[in-house]
Scaffold this active site. Sequence first.
Site, mmCIF file in Angstrom:
data_model
loop_
_atom_site.group_PDB
_atom_site.id
_atom_site.type_symbol
_atom_site.label_atom_id
_atom_site.label_comp_id
_atom_site.label_asym_id
_atom_site.label_seq_id
_atom_site.Cartn_x
_atom_site.Cartn_y
_atom_site.Cartn_z
ATOM 1 N NE ARG A 143 -1.212 2.426 2.974
ATOM 2 C CZ ARG A 143 -0.648 3.519 3.464
ATOM 3 N NH1 ARG A 143 -0.509 4.608 2.725
ATOM 4 N NH2 ARG A 143 -0.174 3.539 4.715
ATOM 5 C CG ASP A 144 3.310 4.344 2.989
ATOM 6 O OD1 ASP A 144 3.529 5.146 2.067
ATOM 7 O OD2 ASP A 144 3.474 4.635 4.183
ATOM 8 C CG HIS A 174 4.184 4.681 9.232
ATOM 9 N ND1 HIS A 174 3.507 3.668 8.565
ATOM 10 C CD2 HIS A 174 4.481 5.588 8.280
ATOM 11 C CE1 HIS A 174 3.407 3.972 7.282
ATOM 12 N NE2 HIS A 174 3.988 5.128 7.076
ATOM 13 C CG HIS A 194 7.840 7.843 5.309
ATOM 14 N ND1 HIS A 194 7.602 7.391 4.033
ATOM 15 C CD2 HIS A 194 6.693 7.653 5.996
ATOM 16 C CE1 HIS A 194 6.350 6.952 3.941
ATOM 17 N NE2 HIS A 194 5.771 7.109 5.126
ATOM 18 C CB CYS A 208 2.126 10.479 1.245
ATOM 19 S SG CYS A 208 0.540 11.217 0.888
ATOM 20 C CG ASN A 250 7.127 3.564 4.589
ATOM 21 O OD1 ASN A 250 6.733 3.952 3.506
ATOM 22 N ND2 ASN A 250 6.405 3.669 5.682
HETATM 23 C C1 LIG Z 1 -10.589 11.941 0.635
HETATM 24 C C2 LIG Z 1 -10.753 12.240 -0.834
HETATM 25 C C3 LIG Z 1 -11.628 11.208 -1.501
HETATM 26 C C4 LIG Z 1 -11.401 13.603 -0.946
HETATM 27 O O1 LIG Z 1 -11.361 14.044 -2.301
HETATM 28 P P1 LIG Z 1 -12.502 14.985 -2.895
HETATM 29 O O2 LIG Z 1 -12.127 15.252 -4.299
HETATM 30 O O3 LIG Z 1 -12.700 16.127 -1.962
HETATM 31 O O4 LIG Z 1 -13.746 13.994 -2.740
HETATM 32 P P2 LIG Z 1 -15.130 13.900 -3.408
HETATM 33 O O5 LIG Z 1 -16.050 13.350 -2.377
HETATM 34 O O6 LIG Z 1 -15.484 15.203 -4.087
HETATM 35 O O7 LIG Z 1 -14.886 12.784 -4.516
HETATM 36 C C5 LIG Z 1 -14.178 12.997 -5.715
HETATM 37 C C6 LIG Z 1 -14.388 11.771 -6.596
HETATM 38 O O8 LIG Z 1 -13.775 10.620 -6.004
HETATM 39 C C7 LIG Z 1 -14.759 9.634 -5.690
HETATM 40 N N1 LIG Z 1 -14.412 9.052 -4.397
HETATM 41 C C8 LIG Z 1 -14.393 9.691 -3.218
HETATM 42 N N2 LIG Z 1 -13.967 8.836 -2.284
HETATM 43 C C9 LIG Z 1 -13.735 7.661 -2.889
HETATM 44 C C10 LIG Z 1 -13.279 6.405 -2.427
HETATM 45 N N3 LIG Z 1 -12.967 6.206 -1.146
HETATM 46 N N4 LIG Z 1 -13.133 5.404 -3.303
HETATM 47 C C11 LIG Z 1 -13.437 5.591 -4.611
HETATM 48 N N5 LIG Z 1 -13.879 6.771 -5.111
HETATM 49 C C12 LIG Z 1 -14.024 7.799 -4.250
HETATM 50 C C13 LIG Z 1 -16.078 10.380 -5.665
HETATM 51 O O9 LIG Z 1 -17.153 9.497 -5.926
HETATM 52 C C14 LIG Z 1 -15.868 11.412 -6.755
HETATM 53 O O10 LIG Z 1 -15.979 10.771 -8.012
HETATM 54 P P3 LIG Z 1 -16.797 11.510 -9.212
HETATM 55 O O11 LIG Z 1 -18.164 11.740 -8.695
HETATM 56 O O12 LIG Z 1 -16.046 12.799 -9.450
HETATM 57 O O13 LIG Z 1 -16.709 10.531 -10.332
HETATM 58 C C15 LIG Z 1 -9.350 12.303 -1.532
HETATM 59 O O14 LIG Z 1 -8.671 13.385 -1.021
HETATM 60 C C16 LIG Z 1 -8.518 11.055 -1.341
HETATM 61 O O15 LIG Z 1 -8.864 9.980 -1.844
HETATM 62 N N6 LIG Z 1 -7.387 11.180 -0.617
HETATM 63 C C17 LIG Z 1 -6.504 10.065 -0.362
HETATM 64 C C18 LIG Z 1 -5.071 10.456 -0.650
HETATM 65 C C19 LIG Z 1 -4.156 9.284 -0.332
HETATM 66 O O16 LIG Z 1 -4.475 8.142 -0.606
HETATM 67 N N7 LIG Z 1 -2.984 9.570 0.241
HETATM 68 C C20 LIG Z 1 -2.045 8.530 0.610
HETATM 69 C C21 LIG Z 1 -2.436 7.795 1.854
HETATM 70 S S1 LIG Z 1 -2.006 8.674 3.357
HETATM 71 C C22 LIG Z 1 -0.405 8.195 3.683
HETATM 72 O O17 LIG Z 1 0.206 7.575 2.864
HETATM 73 C C23 LIG Z 1 0.212 8.499 5.023
HETATM 74 C C24 LIG Z 1 0.323 7.248 5.878
HETATM 75 C C25 LIG Z 1 -1.039 6.667 6.216
HETATM 76 O O18 LIG Z 1 1.050 6.221 5.237
HETATM 77 C C26 LIG Z 1 1.021 7.584 7.208
HETATM 78 C C27 LIG Z 1 2.292 8.396 7.075
HETATM 79 O O19 LIG Z 1 3.212 8.009 6.334
HETATM 80 O O20 LIG Z 1 2.372 9.393 7.754
#
Ligand SMILES: CC(C)(COP(=O)([O-])OP(=O)([O-])OC[C@H]1O[C@@H](n2cnc3c(N)ncnc32)[C@H](O)[C@@H]1OP(=O)([O-])[O-])[C@@H](O)C(=O)NCCC(=O)NCCSC(=O)C[C@@](C)(O)CC(=O)[O-]
Length: 337
Positions: A38-39, A230, A232, A263, A272
């Site tokens: 995933r990450d 966790h 990086h 990310c 990581n």
């Molecule tokens: C939160 C949102 C969705 C807001 O994004 P948004 O654009 O504000 O959301 P929205 O509700 O307007 O949705 C936009 C479109 O996405 C769809 N949608 C909405 N949600 C979903 C879903 N769950 N699955 C599938 N589709 C989805 C939704 O249906 C829509 O589709 P459209 O109508 O335009 O065709 C967006 O910002 C997002 O997906 N962010 C995730 C970013 C990400 O994955 N980052 C990496 C993970 S975090 C990380 O790595 C850190 C960590 C955890 O490892 C810890 C660390 O290292 O510190």
Amino acid sequence: MNKITRSTTTKSKLMRNLIQRRFGAKASQIRIYEVGPRDGLQNESKFVPTDIKIELINKLVAAGLKDIESASFVSPKWVKQMSDGVDVMKNLKRAPGVNYPVLMPNLKGYEIAKQCNIEEVAIFPAASEGFSQKNLNCSVEESLARFKLVVDQALTDGLRVRGYVSCIVGCPYDGPVDPKAVAKISEQLLTMGCYEVSLGDTIGVGTAGSVKKMLREVLTVAKPEQIALHFHDTYGQALSNLLAGLEFGIKTVDSSISGLGGCPYARGASGNLATEDLVYFLYGLGVNTNIDLVKLIEAGRYISNYLGKPTDSKVNRALGDRFKKQEDIVKIASCDL
Ligand SMILES: CC(C)(COP(=O)([O-])OP(=O)([O-])OC[C@H]1O[C@@H](n2cnc3c(N)ncnc32)[C@H](O)[C@@H]1OP(=O)([O-])[O-])[C@@H](O)C(=O)NCCC(=O)NCCSC(=O)C[C@@](C)(O)CC(=O)[O-]
């Protein structure tokens, strides 16, 4: 018993005693939570086909890993690499005794993931406003309200929930992060019902000093067994930060095969802590992880070869093809040469 064997046995015993005094009697129970599929992959620009993702997960299982974060159910418009989460989870043959958690930002992600026979989910608020806006397109408070809906539903459905806190030391947009903010979010996640909070140094700026300062604050609201680390490795501090964390009695560590990771919304973040480096480090401390480093190295090579880039694991690079037996590597790590 000859002189050399006796001195080696004595050395091993001394090492075990030292670890038990320093890190507690159960240091040998350190749990590794693998985030590579995933990450590790989410930041890769070249799309990794579903069958390669599944093969990677299977290789990690074969190496002995028991907790493998396998997919995320985020918006495909935001992270295309993770858009095949349903296919990954539906086609993956689950091994008994292995936990395959998945990550999601909202109820929509939960509902999609729920079709895939999942047992554990992960949510990921941040300790800083800037990163929350860039990564989740909402404030920290709004994200917590969304995550609460996920947690409530998951707990009602009988699933376990893990909470991440991102930017536990520094934020790529807001700068240094107040340890009190990290403690506050951690407490909120535990109150919601998360069984564990994984503290993410998203951009790898932490040092043993800043990590200790942050942990002193977090451990006023959480027990060490509720916390995971966790790190990086952007600044090469991950292992020393981990050693600092182990001194607080924390027993769960996140890592990523081959040091992949980052990310897409955290400017300047790199991979990581590499799982190969972590396992070698733990064997060096006399902690038996039950992970087969030869197979782990093979898994790291498999994904690095696919991505067409050298591994970011120093241990993988150093040991490479030279060793075919686990016991030979453990001897090097524990200085039983
Ligand atoms: C939160 C949102 C969705 C807001 O994004 P948004 O654009 O504000 O959301 P929205 O509700 O307007 O949705 C936009 C479109 O996405 C769809 N949608 C909405 N949600 C979903 C879903 N769950 N699955 C599938 N589709 C989805 C939704 O249906 C829509 O589709 P459209 O109508 O335009 O065709 C967006 O910002 C997002 O997906 N962010 C995730 C970013 C990400 O994955 N980052 C990496 C993970 S975090 C990380 O790595 C850190 C960590 C955890 O490892 C810890 C660390 O290292 O510190």
